[in-house]
Scaffold this active site. Structure first.
Site, PDB file in Angstrom:
ATOM      1  N   LEU A   1      24.943 -45.015 -71.159  1.00 57.75           N
ATOM      2  CA  LEU A   1      25.955 -46.444 -70.635  1.00 57.75           C
ATOM      3  C   LEU A   1      25.606 -47.450 -72.035  1.00 57.75           C
ATOM      4  O   LEU A   1      26.689 -47.946 -72.330  1.00 57.75           O
ATOM      5  CB  LEU A   1      25.311 -47.264 -69.619  1.00 57.75           C
ATOM      6  CG  LEU A   1      26.330 -48.120 -68.954  1.00 57.75           C
ATOM      7  CD1 LEU A   1      27.719 -47.756 -68.794  1.00 57.75           C
ATOM      8  CD2 LEU A   1      25.646 -48.978 -68.087  1.00 57.75           C
ATOM      9  N   TYR A   2      24.806 -47.300 -72.771  1.00 58.41           N
ATOM     10  CA  TYR A   2      24.626 -48.053 -73.859  1.00 58.41           C
ATOM     11  C   TYR A   2      25.460 -47.820 -74.919  1.00 58.41           C
ATOM     12  O   TYR A   2      26.308 -48.529 -75.413  1.00 58.41           O
ATOM     13  CB  TYR A   2      23.158 -47.829 -74.464  1.00 58.41           C
ATOM     14  CG  TYR A   2      23.184 -48.424 -75.688  1.00 58.41           C
ATOM     15  CD1 TYR A   2      23.186 -49.762 -75.976  1.00 58.41           C
ATOM     16  CD2 TYR A   2      22.587 -47.693 -77.011  1.00 58.41           C
ATOM     17  CE1 TYR A   2      23.109 -50.287 -77.440  1.00 58.41           C
ATOM     18  CE2 TYR A   2      22.659 -48.230 -78.199  1.00 58.41           C
ATOM     19  CZ  TYR A   2      22.892 -49.538 -78.504  1.00 58.41           C
ATOM     20  OH  TYR A   2      22.796 -50.166 -79.772  1.00 58.41           O
ATOM     21  N   ALA A   3      25.576 -46.537 -75.228  1.00 58.81           N
ATOM     22  CA  ALA A   3      26.640 -45.879 -76.075  1.00 58.81           C
ATOM     23  C   ALA A   3      28.271 -46.039 -75.710  1.00 58.81           C
ATOM     24  O   ALA A   3      28.934 -46.633 -76.551  1.00 58.81           O
ATOM     25  CB  ALA A   3      26.725 -44.424 -76.299  1.00 58.81           C
TER      26      ALA A   3
END
Length: 336
Positions: free
Chosen positions: A150-152
């Site tokens: 989700l960060y990416a």
């Protein structure tokens, strides 16, 4: 110039703000001082910046639109946007933090830049957006359709949001894809800080994928130098540009927007990285070898030809020198 730096108490934001002040600019810093890691480190960074009469710091979250609007006022000559929830692994445990900080926060800033556009907005992205991309080295023109965390995904969304605003409201935007930045004043959740702390405290270090990983480590001073040089190279308007270099320039055909890799273009094996830390500390690491962690990739490798074409600069600091500088800072900061 009058420049806004978001995330100014963070690792990269602090170094960038300090360089801008040294170069004679007026800097307004914004940081939320969230407890993702010890806020004392963030407060100390801001304390150093506040020694300059040209720095004004504000403790606000970008999610607070009203507070951010008060700080943004009539606008800035340039904006460096670093404020975000960082960390690949933390996104597995607290995904909502990435939605709030990385999506809502970036949206709020874009809305303010829409009303009063800077001459150039430089916004942090990450090598993590390359995700499952199998083309090596990673080029800005590669497809980035398969993020692994989700960060990416949140940083990829930032790139797309910024492109839409650049197209609709003519905001010149450069997205900066960082590759494993390290150096003095680094984040405690990053490998170098964690490994150093373990060595000095006599604890074993966790080594994922049994050490069979490589990272394109980028020394923070090199990163800042690249970003300072890029400030003068805002993406030109669609109707006022020369033809881009085929196959190299990521310049959008419909907006003053591009993405630029900033990396050392020299991947280093994880075990070689640990060996450099051992050399700098004079201590021997005990390794706890583990399987690959979910969301990780075995290799990152930046193609930096576009950065060089734009600025005439590539990161050059040898890993051993950068690690030694970090360990010297670590010893001084913790009184070792």
């Amino acid at each position: 110039m009058r420049i806004l730096v978001t995330g100014s108490a963070g690792f990269i934001g602090f170094h960038t703000a300090a360089r801008l002040l040294a170069d004679g600019h007026d800097v307004v810093g914004v940081d939320g001082f969230t407890p993702y890691y010890d806020p004392k480190l963030k407060l100390k960074r801001h304390e150093i910046l506040q020694r300059s009469p040209r720095f004004r710091g504000h403790a606000i979250l970008l999610e607070d639109f009203a507070a951010l609007k008060d700080v943004y006022g009539a606008g800035f000559d340039a904006v460096y946007h670093f404020a975000a929830q960082a960390g690949v692994r933390y996104s597995l445990d607290n995904p909502r933090a990435y939605v709030d900080a990385n999506l809502v926060g970036a949206f709020n800033l874009l809305e303010l830049m829409r009303q009063s556009p800077p001459r150039h907005a430089l916004m942090a992205s990450t090598s993590s957006v390359y995700g499952a991309n199998a083309s090596i080295p990673f080029r800005e023109t590669d497809r980035t359709d398969h993020p692994l965390t989700l960060y990416a995904a949140s940083k990829k969304a930032n790139e797309e949001m910024a492109h839409a605003y650049a197209h609709l409201f003519k905001i010149p935007v450069t997205m900066l894809r960082f590759f494993t930045v390290y150096g003095p004043w680094g984040r405690p959740d990053m490998a170098l800080f964690k490994f150093a702390a373990a060595l000095f405290e006599g604890r074993p270090i966790d080594v994922y994928n049994h050490g069979k990983m490589k990272r394109d480590f980028t020394y923070v001073d090199d990163l800042v130098e690249a970003m300072i040089r890029l400030l003068a190279h805002s993406p030109p308007a669609v109707d006022a540009r020369p033809s881009p270099t085929p196959g190299i320039d990521s310049l959008s055909p419909v907006a003053p927007w591009r993405v630029v890799n900033i990396g050392a273009q020299s991947p280093v094996g994880l075990m070689d990285f640990i060996a450099a830390i051992e050399t700098a500390t004079g201590l021997r690491a005990t390794c706890n070898f583990l399987e690959m962690q979910q969301g990780d990739v075995p290799l990152t490798f930046a193609d930096t030809e576009l950065l060089f074409q734009l600025t005439g600069f590539r990161p050059t600091t040898p890993l051993a020198d950068g690690v030694e500088a970090f360990i010297a800072w670590y010893r001084a900061y913790f009184g070792l």
